[in-house]
Scaffold this motif. Structure first.
Motif, PDB file in Angstrom:
ATOM      1  N   ASP A 260     -26.441 -16.619  15.753  1.00 28.42           N
ATOM      2  CA  ASP A 260     -27.460 -15.647  16.139  1.00 28.42           C
ATOM      3  C   ASP A 260     -28.435 -15.442  14.985  1.00 28.42           C
ATOM      4  N   LEU A 261     -29.714 -15.377  15.293  1.00 28.54           N
ATOM      5  CA  LEU A 261     -30.708 -15.007  14.278  1.00 28.54           C
ATOM      6  C   LEU A 261     -30.512 -13.534  13.940  1.00 28.54           C
ATOM      7  N   ASN A 262     -30.380 -13.224  12.658  1.00 33.80           N
ATOM      8  CA  ASN A 262     -30.090 -11.841  12.291  1.00 33.80           C
ATOM      9  C   ASN A 262     -31.343 -10.962  12.380  1.00 33.80           C
ATOM     10  N   TRP A 263     -31.142  -9.660  12.103  1.00 28.13           N
ATOM     11  CA  TRP A 263     -32.223  -8.687  12.271  1.00 28.13           C
ATOM     12  C   TRP A 263     -33.414  -9.012  11.377  1.00 28.13           C
ATOM     13  N   ASP A 264     -33.138  -9.422  10.140  1.00 30.65           N
ATOM     14  CA  ASP A 264     -34.209  -9.718   9.186  1.00 30.65           C
ATOM     15  C   ASP A 264     -34.771 -11.132   9.337  1.00 30.65           C
ATOM     16  N   MET A 265     -34.170 -11.920  10.182  1.00 29.62           N
ATOM     17  CA  MET A 265     -34.635 -13.284  10.486  1.00 29.62           C
ATOM     18  C   MET A 265     -34.662 -14.161   9.231  1.00 29.62           C
ATOM     19  N   ASP A 266     -33.654 -13.986   8.369  1.00 33.38           N
ATOM     20  CA  ASP A 266     -33.627 -14.733   7.113  1.00 33.38           C
ATOM     21  C   ASP A 266     -32.371 -15.597   6.982  1.00 33.38           C
ATOM     22  N   ASN A 267     -31.697 -15.881   8.102  1.00 29.79           N
ATOM     23  CA  ASN A 267     -30.474 -16.677   8.031  1.00 29.79           C
ATOM     24  C   ASN A 267     -30.638 -18.059   8.661  1.00 29.79           C
ATOM     25  N   ARG A 269     -31.185 -22.050   8.919  1.00 25.54           N
ATOM     26  CA  ARG A 269     -30.643 -23.096   8.070  1.00 25.54           C
ATOM     27  C   ARG A 269     -31.142 -24.458   8.566  1.00 25.54           C
ATOM     28  N   PRO A 270     -31.386 -25.398   7.661  1.00 24.13           N
ATOM     29  CA  PRO A 270     -31.983 -26.687   8.043  1.00 24.13           C
ATOM     30  C   PRO A 270     -31.106 -27.555   8.931  1.00 24.13           C
ATOM     31  N   ASP A 271     -29.775 -27.347   8.908  1.00 22.93           N
ATOM     32  CA  ASP A 271     -28.892 -28.174   9.736  1.00 22.93           C
ATOM     33  C   ASP A 271     -28.575 -27.521  11.084  1.00 22.93           C
ATOM     34  N   THR A 272     -29.398 -26.574  11.516  1.00 25.31           N
ATOM     35  CA  THR A 272     -29.186 -25.851  12.764  1.00 25.31           C
ATOM     36  C   THR A 272     -29.056 -26.801  13.957  1.00 25.31           C
ATOM     37  N   VAL A 273     -28.091 -26.494  14.831  1.00 26.58           N
ATOM     38  CA  VAL A 273     -28.026 -27.117  16.149  1.00 26.58           C
ATOM     39  C   VAL A 273     -28.633 -26.176  17.184  1.00 26.58           C
ATOM     40  N   LEU A 274     -28.284 -24.888  17.095  1.00 27.38           N
ATOM     41  CA  LEU A 274     -28.820 -23.889  18.034  1.00 27.38           C
ATOM     42  C   LEU A 274     -28.898 -22.545  17.347  1.00 27.38           C
ATOM     43  N   VAL A 275     -30.021 -21.846  17.557  1.00 28.53           N
ATOM     44  CA  VAL A 275     -30.162 -20.476  17.069  1.00 28.53           C
ATOM     45  C   VAL A 275     -30.493 -19.589  18.264  1.00 28.53           C
ATOM     46  N   HIS A 276     -29.822 -18.450  18.321  1.00 26.62           N
ATOM     47  CA  HIS A 276     -29.810 -17.592  19.504  1.00 26.62           C
ATOM     48  C   HIS A 276     -30.442 -16.238  19.195  1.00 26.62           C
ATOM     49  N   THR A 277     -30.625 -15.434  20.215  1.00 24.97           N
ATOM     50  CA  THR A 277     -31.215 -14.081  20.191  1.00 24.97           C
ATOM     51  C   THR A 277     -32.694 -14.107  19.823  1.00 24.97           C
ATOM     52  N   LEU A 278     -33.444 -15.033  20.386  1.00 21.57           N
ATOM     53  CA  LEU A 278     -34.899 -15.067  20.207  1.00 21.57           C
ATOM     54  C   LEU A 278     -35.504 -14.277  21.367  1.00 21.57           C
ATOM     55  N   LYS A 279     -35.420 -12.961  21.243  1.00 20.21           N
ATOM     56  CA  LYS A 279     -35.747 -12.076  22.359  1.00 20.21           C
ATOM     57  C   LYS A 279     -37.224 -11.739  22.473  1.00 20.21           C
ATOM     58  N   ASN A 280     -38.004 -12.072  21.467  1.00 19.23           N
ATOM     59  CA  ASN A 280     -39.438 -11.768  21.544  1.00 19.23           C
ATOM     60  C   ASN A 280     -40.234 -12.873  20.856  1.00 19.23           C
ATOM     61  N   ASN A 281     -41.552 -12.824  21.012  1.00 21.17           N
ATOM     62  CA  ASN A 281     -42.406 -13.891  20.493  1.00 21.17           C
ATOM     63  C   ASN A 281     -42.379 -13.967  18.973  1.00 21.17           C
ATOM     64  N   ARG A 282     -42.197 -12.835  18.314  1.00 22.44           N
ATOM     65  CA  ARG A 282     -42.149 -12.844  16.845  1.00 22.44           C
ATOM     66  C   ARG A 282     -40.962 -13.651  16.347  1.00 22.44           C
ATOM     67  N   ARG A 283     -39.837 -13.512  17.015  1.00 25.65           N
ATOM     68  CA  ARG A 283     -38.654 -14.265  16.592  1.00 25.65           C
ATOM     69  C   ARG A 283     -38.823 -15.752  16.896  1.00 25.65           C
ATOM     70  N   TRP A 284     -39.420 -16.083  18.029  1.00 25.10           N
ATOM     71  CA  TRP A 284     -39.719 -17.486  18.304  1.00 25.10           C
ATOM     72  C   TRP A 284     -40.667 -18.058  17.261  1.00 25.10           C
ATOM     73  N   ALA A 285     -41.701 -17.292  16.916  1.00 25.09           N
ATOM     74  CA  ALA A 285     -42.687 -17.767  15.937  1.00 25.09           C
ATOM     75  C   ALA A 285     -42.041 -18.008  14.575  1.00 25.09           C
ATOM     76  N   THR A 286     -41.108 -17.143  14.199  1.00 27.60           N
ATOM     77  CA  THR A 286     -40.409 -17.321  12.921  1.00 27.60           C
ATOM     78  C   THR A 286     -39.612 -18.630  12.920  1.00 27.60           C
ATOM     79  N   VAL A 287     -38.932 -18.909  14.023  1.00 31.28           N
ATOM     80  CA  VAL A 287     -38.157 -20.152  14.131  1.00 31.28           C
ATOM     81  C   VAL A 287     -39.078 -21.366  14.119  1.00 31.28           C
ATOM     82  N   PHE A 288     -40.165 -21.315  14.860  1.00 33.88           N
ATOM     83  CA  PHE A 288     -41.114 -22.424  14.881  1.00 33.88           C
ATOM     84  C   PHE A 288     -41.675 -22.698  13.491  1.00 33.88           C
ATOM     85  N   ASP A 289     -41.984 -21.630  12.781  1.00 31.06           N
ATOM     86  CA  ASP A 289     -42.535 -21.792  11.442  1.00 31.06           C
ATOM     87  C   ASP A 289     -41.508 -22.431  10.501  1.00 31.06           C
TER      88      ASP A 289
END
Length: 301
Positions: A260-267, A269-289
């Motif tokens: 799960d992506l944490n509250w601060d969105m700072d966890n 990792r480059p070897d990610t297979v799946l990251v979860h709890t992208l409940k809003n556009n800001r969290r998606w944008a952080t992952v895309f970046d």
């Protein structure tokens, strides 16, 4: 005598009927054999007929590995689906030895407005499956999905079938690499949930994979319905099915690469297979970046 123009409500009410008519116009169900637009994930145009997708015939060559990814979603979340489609389309290509099909999974679309818009969406993208169930999260939708897949794709079964959510970013090539060396039977893979001393009693609902034989068993296991085991937390219930039947012996825990992506969105990792709890556009944008999705020429491996 002047005629009266049909009202907008009339058009909306006709939309579900138009979808139902397609059921009678199409007589065969096949998996797509169309092109992948160079993206590695199929984006071919398909007609939608009732509770299945219809596509051109399967290409004659059989891949070393095939995977169906079912993304459980709801009709009203159209913007989310557009974001998720981009998330898949802009990933590095899937390895040439693999075949991956991605579908959005609904229960019956009963609202006339949703039915009209989903019909347009399905005709344009060709990536939608509609199941014969009432829309829900923990009241049998996951069972409806897994129990329907063997029938819908009987002519061209997959090696693996995945269930994930529309608030999860799946890095498809990374998952394919994980699956390549795994057995093709009795596989249950995901984020292992530690309970009662068992490190993988069941897999977290953010995303898990089962081999085709397990999915086929779910579709025919009368004991699941006899125990009314389709109602309850979907990930826990699926674990119960396979545990009571002594199945899923080839279990694989992908922690910490699924999380799960944490509250601060700072966890991230480059070897990610799946990251979860992208409940809003800001969290998606952080992952895309983080994964350089906005810079197509500089994808992370």
């Amino acid at each position: 005598m002047t005629s009266k123009a049909p009202s907008s409500t009339s058009y909306l009410l006709l939309a579900p009927i138009a979808v139902l008519l397609l059921v009678f116009l199409v007589s065969s169900v096949n998996r797509s054999g169309g092109g992948s637009d160079g993206l590695g994930i199929l984006c071919t145009r398909r007609a939608v007929a009732g509770n299945y997708t219809v596509a051109p015939e399967e290409a004659p060559s059989k891949p070393e590995l095939s995977l169906l990814v079912g993304i459980l979603t709801m009709p009203r979340l159209r913007e989310r689906r557009d974001i998720v489609r981009l998330a898949y389309a802009l990933q590095p290509p899937v390895p040439a030895y693999a075949r991956v099909d991605v579908r959005f999974v609904f229960c019956s679309v009963t609202d006339p407005v949703d039915a009209a818009l989903v019909s347009l969406e399905a005709a344009h993208h060709g990536d939608i499956i509609v199941l014969d169930c009432t829309e829900n999260m923990n009241n049998g939708k996951t069972y409806a999905y897994f129990s329907s897949v063997p029938r819908l794709f009987a002519d061209a079964p997959y090696d693996y079938v995945m269930k994930t959510d529309d608030d999860a970013y799946l890095r498809v090539p990374a998952l394919v690499e994980e699956l390549r060396g795994k057995p093709r039977d009795d596989v249950y893979l995901g984020w292992g949930f530690n309970m009662s001393g068992d490190p993988m009693l069941f897999m977290h609902g953010m995303g898990y994979v089962m081999s085709w034989d397990l999915v086929s068993w779910v579709a025919t296991a009368e004991e699941i319905l006899e125990r009314n085991d389709t109602v309850g937390p979907e990930d826990l219930m699926l674990g119960k099915w396979v545990n009571l039947a002594g199945k899923g012996k080839n279990r694989y825990d992908l922690k910490p690469r699924m999380y799960d992506l944490n509250w601060d969105m700072d966890n991230l990792r480059p070897d990610t297979v799946l990251v979860h709890t992208l409940k809003n556009n800001r969290r998606w944008a952080t992952v895309f970046d983080y994964f350089n999705v906005t810079q197509p020429a500089s994808h992370l491996p």
